[in-house]
Design a protein around this motif. Structure first.
Motif, PDB file in Angstrom:
ATOM      1  N   ALA A 192      10.158  -6.947  42.768  1.00 42.43           N
ATOM      2  CA  ALA A 192       9.451  -7.045  44.049  1.00 42.43           C
ATOM      3  C   ALA A 192       7.992  -7.440  43.825  1.00 42.43           C
ATOM      4  O   ALA A 192       7.433  -8.250  44.578  1.00 42.43           O
ATOM      5  CB  ALA A 192       9.537  -5.704  44.785  1.00 42.43           C
TER       6      ALA A 192
ATOM      7  N   LEU B 184       7.759 -11.111  43.086  1.00 46.33           N
ATOM      8  CA  LEU B 184       7.969 -11.941  44.260  1.00 46.33           C
ATOM      9  C   LEU B 184       6.719 -11.999  45.137  1.00 46.33           C
ATOM     10  O   LEU B 184       6.491 -12.994  45.836  1.00 46.33           O
ATOM     11  CB  LEU B 184       9.155 -11.390  45.060  1.00 46.33           C
ATOM     12  N   ARG B 185       5.894 -10.956  45.071  1.00 45.33           N
ATOM     13  CA  ARG B 185       4.667 -10.922  45.877  1.00 45.33           C
ATOM     14  C   ARG B 185       3.471 -11.579  45.171  1.00 45.33           C
ATOM     15  O   ARG B 185       2.554 -12.061  45.822  1.00 45.33           O
ATOM     16  CB  ARG B 185       4.301  -9.472  46.205  1.00 45.33           C
TER      17      ARG B 185
ATOM     18  N   LEU C 237       8.760 -16.346  49.649  1.00 44.31           N
ATOM     19  CA  LEU C 237      10.122 -15.848  49.798  1.00 44.31           C
ATOM     20  C   LEU C 237      10.133 -14.332  49.955  1.00 44.31           C
ATOM     21  O   LEU C 237       9.309 -13.620  49.375  1.00 44.31           O
ATOM     22  CB  LEU C 237      10.956 -16.216  48.568  1.00 44.31           C
ATOM     23  N   SER C 238      11.076 -13.841  50.720  1.00 45.10           N
ATOM     24  CA  SER C 238      11.366 -12.411  50.764  1.00 45.10           C
ATOM     25  C   SER C 238      12.692 -12.189  50.050  1.00 45.10           C
ATOM     26  O   SER C 238      13.316 -13.136  49.570  1.00 45.10           O
ATOM     27  CB  SER C 238      11.445 -11.922  52.213  1.00 45.10           C
ATOM     28  N   ILE C 239      13.125 -10.939  49.974  1.00 46.11           N
ATOM     29  CA  ILE C 239      14.393 -10.647  49.294  1.00 46.11           C
ATOM     30  C   ILE C 239      15.116  -9.535  50.039  1.00 46.11           C
ATOM     31  O   ILE C 239      14.505  -8.568  50.505  1.00 46.11           O
ATOM     32  CB  ILE C 239      14.158 -10.252  47.822  1.00 46.11           C
ATOM     33  N   ASP C 240      16.418  -9.712  50.206  1.00 46.05           N
ATOM     34  CA  ASP C 240      17.226  -8.683  50.864  1.00 46.05           C
ATOM     35  C   ASP C 240      17.221  -7.402  50.036  1.00 46.05           C
ATOM     36  O   ASP C 240      17.171  -7.438  48.799  1.00 46.05           O
ATOM     37  CB  ASP C 240      18.676  -9.158  51.017  1.00 46.05           C
ATOM     38  N   GLU C 241      17.294  -6.275  50.726  1.00 39.93           N
ATOM     39  CA  GLU C 241      17.325  -4.992  50.009  1.00 39.93           C
ATOM     40  C   GLU C 241      18.528  -4.904  49.082  1.00 39.93           C
ATOM     41  O   GLU C 241      18.425  -4.395  47.962  1.00 39.93           O
ATOM     42  CB  GLU C 241      17.352  -3.841  51.015  1.00 39.93           C
TER      43      GLU C 241
ATOM     44  N   ALA D 159      14.688 -16.365  52.297  1.00 40.59           N
ATOM     45  CA  ALA D 159      14.921 -15.097  51.617  1.00 40.59           C
ATOM     46  C   ALA D 159      15.945 -15.268  50.496  1.00 40.59           C
ATOM     47  O   ALA D 159      16.896 -16.047  50.608  1.00 40.59           O
ATOM     48  CB  ALA D 159      15.410 -14.042  52.601  1.00 40.59           C
TER      49      ALA D 159
END
Length: 492
Positions: free
Chosen positions: A203, A206-207, A218-222, A257
């Motif tokens: 995480a 990604l940030r 981009l975000s990421i699913d839990e 995502a």
């Protein structure tokens, strides 16, 4: 200010400035190293922690007041070895230690560098100490790849403090590092990272806009993040490499995502952490054996499958399964040994994968069979007695007498043929005189050995009764043997 060395230099390493971290370990030179090409490095290399505050995981080592954290903060570091699986922070911690020491930091690869370089580094360290009083930190990555001669070359220099050795290894130092060197170092054991630690590292990557994937937005699913944490098996490097690939796949799909499908495609197959000659080999065969002994068929099948999946030689497993039948089942189920021998032959005939099932059947049979180590214990006791009394003579009455001289000497004299005795048991001893009456086999009250115990008690009772009825002077044959021997000696 001198340039800071990389942990993986292409050329001869340069001296690191005191309190400056290696470039790929971060520190003041991190931005310059990024400009020098770190941006083109894999995500795992770019995200290597630059400070202890950025380090995630290993709370037993770097948590508050923990020993390694205290060493890092004090800057006073003895020679030590980091032992742990890949991607758990060994190289990073070496870099963090070096950044706090006023010493020259020299990275060294046990894979690519040999004895000539070892000698050169040691000579330079000695000269540096004499000229400036400055120490040298030698970081040896993959130290288990060093042969005995290379390790021995380090010994006197580590002992005198000419260098501070920091080794990193994925192999058990007990097997791979020579004893004298091991005794001069402290070993810190790193564990696989917890799934939540791996997820946090991903995480953060990604940030991160400076070194990570933050610029991609981009975000990421839990679920995807949780899968990265779980299926990376505690390896942060593998997780970050998979995340980078998954991000590329999301970019190709044109979605904002990273999904669980992207992560699954990036991770591909999970490989067993196993080696056929090192510590994991012994750990897993121990787990299999103890699961069988503990009558846990499910656990036994699991460890068998783990070893087969890891590439273990099935015939090695077949041999060990035969051993389990003899050691842990014994005469509680005399058929167990036959089952394991049949499984070995079946595997030899069928091969994999069909033959794997024969091994699984044997393991399951052993796990649910009644257990007894009475024969194992009895043989161990008899073997110890044999070593302690290696010269005890065979009693004369149970010796063979194929020649006239041997008969005259009393060989076989007084022997009573058990088949002609009541209950088939004669009143005579079969052990040397000093061991007469010793008992090693004590059947358990389980399985077939219940019958064995009853039979053994009946045999011993019959022998005791026969001895009581025998003529005075002890058991048959004893006095006659001695008299015959003495008579022969007197005539010589």
């Amino acid at each position: 200010m001198t340039d800071e060395p990389s942990l993986f230099p292409e050329a001869e390493p340069r001296e690191a400035e005191p309190h400056a971290a290696p470039a790929d370990a971060g520190g003041p030179g991190a931005a310059r190293s990024r400009d020098a090409g770190l941006a083109d490095s894999p995500l795992a290399a770019r995200m290597r922690p630059r400070t202890l505050a950025e380090f995630v995981g290993q709370p037993k080592l770097v948590g508050e007041s923990r020993p390694l954290r205290q060493l890092i903060e004090s800057g006073r570091v003895p020679s030590l070895i980091f032992w742990g699986p890949p991607g758990t922070g060994k190289t990073t911690l070496a870099g963090l230690l070096a950044s706090r020491m006023e010493a020259t930091f020299i990275p060294f690869s046990a894979v690519t560098d040999g004895i000539p370089r070892v000698r050169r580094v040691l000579e330079e360290a000695k000269a540096r100490r004499a000229a400036t009083g400055r120490g040298t930190v030698l970081f040896v990555d993959e130290i288990h790849r060093f042969n005995r001669a290379q390790q021995d070359a380090l010994l006197p220099h580590v002992e005198r403090g000419a260098i501070t050795l920091i080794g990193a290894t994925t192999e058990n130092p007990s097997f791979e590092v020579v004893g004298p060197l091991l005794s001069r170092t402290r070993v810190f054991v790193l564990e696989p990272l917890a799934p939540e630690d791996v997820a946090e590292i991903c995480a953060r990557a990604l940030r991160d806009r400076e070194r990570g994937l933050g610029d991609a937005g981009l975000s990421i699913d839990e679920d995807a993040l949780a899968r990265l944490g779980t299926e990376s098996d505690g390896d942060a490097r593998r997780a970050l490499n998979a995340l980078e690939t998954a991000a590329d796949l999301a970019g190709v799909d044109g979605v904002p995502a990273v999904s669980e499908d992207h992560v699954a495609a990036a991770l591909q197959k999970r490989f067993a952490r196993y080696d056929k000659s090192g510590e994991e080999h012994f750990n897993l065969i121990s787990a299999l054996h103890k699961a069988v002994r503990g009558s846990d068929a499910d656990a036994a099948l699991y460890w068998l499958a783990r070893m087969l999946d890891g590439g273990e030689d099935p015939m090695y497993l077949a041999r060990r399964i035969v051993r389990m039948a003899a050691e842990d089942i014994g005469l509680a189920d005399p058929g167990a040994l036959a089952v394991t021998i049949a499984a070995r032959d079946a595997y030899h005939f069928l091969g994999s994968p069909e033959g794997d099932l024969a091994l699984a059947q044997a393991v399951t049979y052993l796990a649910i069979a009644p257990k007894s180590n009475a024969v194992y214990q009895a043989f161990g006791g008899a073997a110890r007695a044999a070593r302690e009394t290696p010269a005890e003579p065979v009693p004369f009455h149970i010796r063979n007498a194929p020649t006239r001289l041997m008969k005259e000497l009393g060989y076989g004299s007084g022997y009573r043929y058990d088949h002609n005795e009541e209950d088939g048991v004669a009143a005579q001893s079969y052990l040397p005189e000093s061991l007469r009456g010793r008992r090693w086999y004590d059947p358990v009250e389980r399985g077939w050995e219940v019958n064995a115990r009853r039979r053994l008690e009946a045999i011993r009772g019959s022998r005791a009764r026969a001895a009581a009825e025998a003529r005075p002077g002890g058991e048959a044959g004893t006095g006659t043997d001695t008299e015959t021997m003495e008579e022969h000696r007197s005539t010589e």
